[in-house]
Scaffold this motif. Structure first.
Motif, PDB file in Angstrom:
ATOM      1  N   PRO A  20     -70.795  36.655  30.235  1.00 30.43           N
ATOM      2  CA  PRO A  20     -71.422  35.578  29.931  1.00 30.43           C
ATOM      3  C   PRO A  20     -71.638  34.495  30.754  1.00 30.43           C
ATOM      4  O   PRO A  20     -70.830  34.493  31.726  1.00 30.43           O
ATOM      5  N   ALA A  22     -72.430  31.497  30.043  1.00 37.27           N
ATOM      6  CA  ALA A  22     -72.376  30.194  29.572  1.00 37.27           C
ATOM      7  C   ALA A  22     -71.204  30.325  28.391  1.00 37.27           C
ATOM      8  O   ALA A  22     -70.494  31.132  28.575  1.00 37.27           O
ATOM      9  N   SER A  23     -71.093  29.078  27.681  1.00 35.88           N
ATOM     10  CA  SER A  23     -69.952  29.122  26.796  1.00 35.88           C
ATOM     11  C   SER A  23     -70.419  29.693  25.542  1.00 35.88           C
ATOM     12  O   SER A  23     -70.835  29.392  24.325  1.00 35.88           O
ATOM     13  N   TYR A  24     -70.175  31.357  25.510  1.00 33.00           N
ATOM     14  CA  TYR A  24     -70.509  32.305  24.187  1.00 33.00           C
ATOM     15  C   TYR A  24     -69.625  33.221  24.593  1.00 33.00           C
ATOM     16  O   TYR A  24     -69.104  33.778  25.712  1.00 33.00           O
ATOM     17  N   VAL A  25     -69.581  34.120  23.554  1.00 36.92           N
ATOM     18  CA  VAL A  25     -68.828  35.602  23.746  1.00 36.92           C
ATOM     19  C   VAL A  25     -70.027  36.908  23.399  1.00 36.92           C
ATOM     20  O   VAL A  25     -71.074  36.503  22.773  1.00 36.92           O
ATOM     21  N   SER A  37     -74.819  38.881  21.325  1.00 35.24           N
ATOM     22  CA  SER A  37     -75.479  37.791  22.391  1.00 35.24           C
ATOM     23  C   SER A  37     -76.669  38.387  23.014  1.00 35.24           C
ATOM     24  O   SER A  37     -76.579  39.692  23.439  1.00 35.24           O
TER      25      SER A  37
END
Length: 152
Positions: A20, A22-25, A37
């Motif tokens: 990733p 950024a701040s995600y899974v 995503s």
């Protein structure tokens, strides 16, 4: 036939699943579905950048969308879900587009056609294909996915 065997039969090699940015899974499983995503197009390790209708050809855009599809499959494999896919439910294709470019559906076919190649009838899906003025890191295309999976 397993999906891995089908990929080998089609001479498709999956890339390494991207981390990733950024701040995600990359993948969330909930209620019998896998939500992948948005994946960016990497070809030979390089991000495909640019804007359709400006400096990216439709053919290169379709190839970029296919690369997004390969990354979706790579994320599913990394999550241990590739062999559990029952159906590709929906794809969301975001195409970095010049204001007058209207060929987003044809670009998104790069991912859609790959899913049918790999999963057969179970690869047929609902879809959105949207033109946007910019994508993360300047990518030409980004695609996310919702897939029904076996929970056993």
């Amino acid at each position: 036939m397993t999906i891995e065997a089908r990929l080998a039969e089609l001479a498709i090699e999956l890339p390494e699943a991207a981390a990733p940015v950024a701040s995600y899974v990359p993948v969330v499983v909930e209620g019998g579905f896998a939500y992948v995503s948005g994946q960016l197009p990497f070809v030979e390790g390089e991000l495909v950048k640019g804007r359709l209708g400006e400096n990216v050809t439709p053919e290169d855009g379709q190839a970029a969308a296919r690369a997004c599809g390969l990354m979706i499959l790579a994320q599913l494999k990394k999550a241990g879900l590739l062999e559990k896919v029952r159906r590709v439910v929906k794809l969301g294709a975001f195409v970095n587009s010049a204001p007058d470019f209207t060929g987003q559906p044809a670009i998104a076919n790069g991912t859609s056609d790959l899913m049918v190649e790999v999963f057969g009838e179970a690869g047929k899906h609902a879809r959105s294909a949207v033109g946007v003025p910019v994508l993360p890191l300047g990518a030409a295309v980004e695609v996310d996915a919702i897939l029904a999976i076996d929970m056993d």
